[in-house]
Every structure is written in C-alpha cells, then in structure tokens.
Design an enzyme around this catalytic site. Structure first.
Site, mmCIF file in Angstrom:
data_model
loop_
_atom_site.group_PDB
_atom_site.id
_atom_site.type_symbol
_atom_site.label_atom_id
_atom_site.label_comp_id
_atom_site.label_asym_id
_atom_site.label_seq_id
_atom_site.Cartn_x
_atom_site.Cartn_y
_atom_site.Cartn_z
ATOM 1 N N GLU A 150 20.424 -88.405 -38.895
ATOM 2 C CA GLU A 150 19.592 -89.321 -40.100
ATOM 3 C C GLU A 150 19.255 -88.529 -41.228
ATOM 4 O O GLU A 150 18.820 -87.299 -40.802
ATOM 5 C CB GLU A 150 18.767 -89.839 -38.843
ATOM 6 C CG GLU A 150 18.829 -90.262 -37.566
ATOM 7 C CD GLU A 150 17.756 -90.698 -36.628
ATOM 8 O OE1 GLU A 150 16.563 -90.427 -37.316
ATOM 9 O OE2 GLU A 150 18.071 -91.367 -35.629
ATOM 10 N N HIS A 190 14.087 -93.969 -42.992
ATOM 11 C CA HIS A 190 15.539 -92.867 -42.535
ATOM 12 C C HIS A 190 16.298 -94.174 -42.355
ATOM 13 O O HIS A 190 15.953 -95.098 -42.242
ATOM 14 C CB HIS A 190 14.840 -92.442 -41.843
ATOM 15 C CG HIS A 190 14.106 -93.359 -40.153
ATOM 16 N ND1 HIS A 190 13.396 -93.931 -39.968
ATOM 17 C CD2 HIS A 190 14.793 -93.745 -38.909
ATOM 18 C CE1 HIS A 190 13.621 -94.542 -39.153
ATOM 19 N NE2 HIS A 190 14.588 -94.330 -38.264
ATOM 20 N N HIS A 204 19.566 -94.788 -39.185
ATOM 21 C CA HIS A 204 20.099 -94.822 -37.973
ATOM 22 C C HIS A 204 21.512 -94.596 -38.036
ATOM 23 O O HIS A 204 22.213 -95.945 -38.513
ATOM 24 C CB HIS A 204 19.520 -96.440 -37.058
ATOM 25 C CG HIS A 204 17.763 -96.023 -36.613
ATOM 26 N ND1 HIS A 204 17.631 -96.866 -35.940
ATOM 27 C CD2 HIS A 204 17.512 -95.042 -36.415
ATOM 28 C CE1 HIS A 204 15.990 -96.865 -35.715
ATOM 29 N NE2 HIS A 204 16.039 -95.370 -35.884
ATOM 30 N N ASP A 224 9.693 -94.284 -32.750
ATOM 31 C CA ASP A 224 9.432 -94.545 -34.832
ATOM 32 C C ASP A 224 8.016 -95.088 -35.160
ATOM 33 O O ASP A 224 7.406 -94.570 -35.223
ATOM 34 C CB ASP A 224 10.974 -95.825 -35.155
ATOM 35 C CG ASP A 224 11.774 -95.319 -35.762
ATOM 36 O OD1 ASP A 224 11.972 -94.428 -35.819
ATOM 37 O OD2 ASP A 224 13.580 -95.576 -35.781
#
Lengths: 130, 96
Positions: free
Chosen positions: A16, A71, A73, A84
């Site tokens: 990530e 971010h 995934h 999250d």
C-alpha cells in the site's frame, strides 16, 4: 494529481502506498508522498510520523492546509475497509483510495467522519472530476 | 512579567476536543502539565490523547518543537516556555 497518485500506487506494487494532498481554500494544490511504516504494508498503511510532521510544516510554510489523505489497496476494492474507518482521524479530509485490483485502476474519494460528535463514523463518497 | 504561553496545535479530529479550534494556548513545564491545563478548560481532552496507563495513545504522535515526546520522556517530557507542541493523530488504515 490523479496521475501522480496512480504512479505512486503502481511503484509500490503489492504494497500500500500513502501520502497527503495539500491545498488552498479546500482546492488541492499538490500531493506529498510519504513512506508507509506499517509492519504489514501489503495490507496496512501508516504514514511515517516524521514525514507527517515535515508535511505539516511544509504546508504551513506554503500557506496550505491538509485537504486529503490517499492510499492504495493493491488487490481489493477502492472502498474504506473497517480498519480504514476505525483509523480515520481527519474528519475534514478527503480520503482518496486507489485500487489496482484490475488492469484498470479505480480512484474514489470519501469523507470518513462521525455524523455527530461522539457518534460512529460513517462513509460518504465524494464525486471526483477527471 | 507574564509567563509565555505554549501553542498547542491539534490537527484532525482532536480539534473537536477543544471546541473546534485547531490551536490552543496552554501553560506547563512538562507535557503532562500542558495537557492538564487544556483538560481544565476542555474536559475530555486528556483521555483522547492519553490512555488509562498514562501513556500517549498509539494513534497520537506528539512533537515538542521537532522532538518526539515519546523519545523525550513521554508525558514527563519538558516543554520550553516558548515551544510549539503538535499533537498529531496518525494517518493509518489499510485493507485489513
């Protein structure tokens, strides 16, 4: 900006990526890449606290404010996971998520905030242009 | 002479604990005293940043100037009278 975030996500591959989005008057001006210091970076992210401090100082110096946190995934849906949501401490920020689960990258943006002070956080998708 | 106030900046969700401002002024010679001063005016602040064992919460990083409070004694960390203290919630999450 979308391209910058996508490039970062691709460079990190199966890990990530994460970073900040600085802006002025609520409008994004630039991305700030940060290191992911989570102990399991394939499934978690944690922005390096030192880089986070440096980013806040840099935004102060440029009269910018924090407008977003992004971010990736690498292999799952571009939707905020339970982690999250639990670890979202910036109710005014736009959380940008990139998914690389298919050949066509998906980018989505969300607000993750309590509906009222002290209540559970809810997730609301924000439309993004481009 | 009036004692100098310490500026404490609270980005993110922590501003809700002090009535919506992302910056407060406080007094104290240690981080513990600074937090106690804020707590007096904004009850509930301290428990958001300090756990019941008296440690800084995992998802909070505190800098006194450029010094990480955890490496400087935690709550016992000295705070210079003209310091800027930043109490920064972590930015974290992930698929799992």
């Amino acid at each position: 900006m979308r391209d910058e975030i996508l490039a970062h996500a691709r460079e990190q591959g199966s890990l990530e990526c994460c970073g900040l989005i600085a802006g002025k008057g609520g409008m994004p001006t630039r991305t700030i890449r940060c290191a992911n210091v989570a102990s399991t970076p394939a499934v978690r992210y944690r922005i390096d606290p030192r880089e986070q401090l440096a980013a806040f100082r840099s935004m102060d110096a440029a009269s910018e404010e924090l407008v977003g946190i992004y971010h990736s995934h690498p292999a799952s849906v571009p939707y905020p996971s339970p982690t999250d949501r639990a670890e979202a401490f910036y109710p005014d920020a736009t959380y940008v998520l990139v998914s690389l689960r298919t050949g066509e990258p998906e980018v989505r943006a969300y607000r993750i905030a309590p509906d009222a002070p002290g209540s559970e956080k809810s997730v609301r998708e924000i439309p993004i242009e481009g | 002479m009036k004692a100098m106030a310490i500026t404490v900046r609270l980005p993110g969700a922590l501003r809700d604990t002090v009535g919506g401002e992302n910056k407060v002024t406080a007094r104290g010679a240690t981080l513990d005293e600074v937090f106690a001063d804020i707590e007096r005016r904004h009850p509930g602040f301290r428990e958001r940043v300090v756990d019941d064992r008296g440690q800084l919460r995992t998802f909070v990083n505190v800098y006194i100037g450029d010094t990480d409070a955890r490496s400087s004694g935690g709550l016992a960390a000295p705070v210079p009278s003209d310091a800027e203290v930043m109490v920064i919630p972590a930015m974290a999450g992930g698929r799992r």
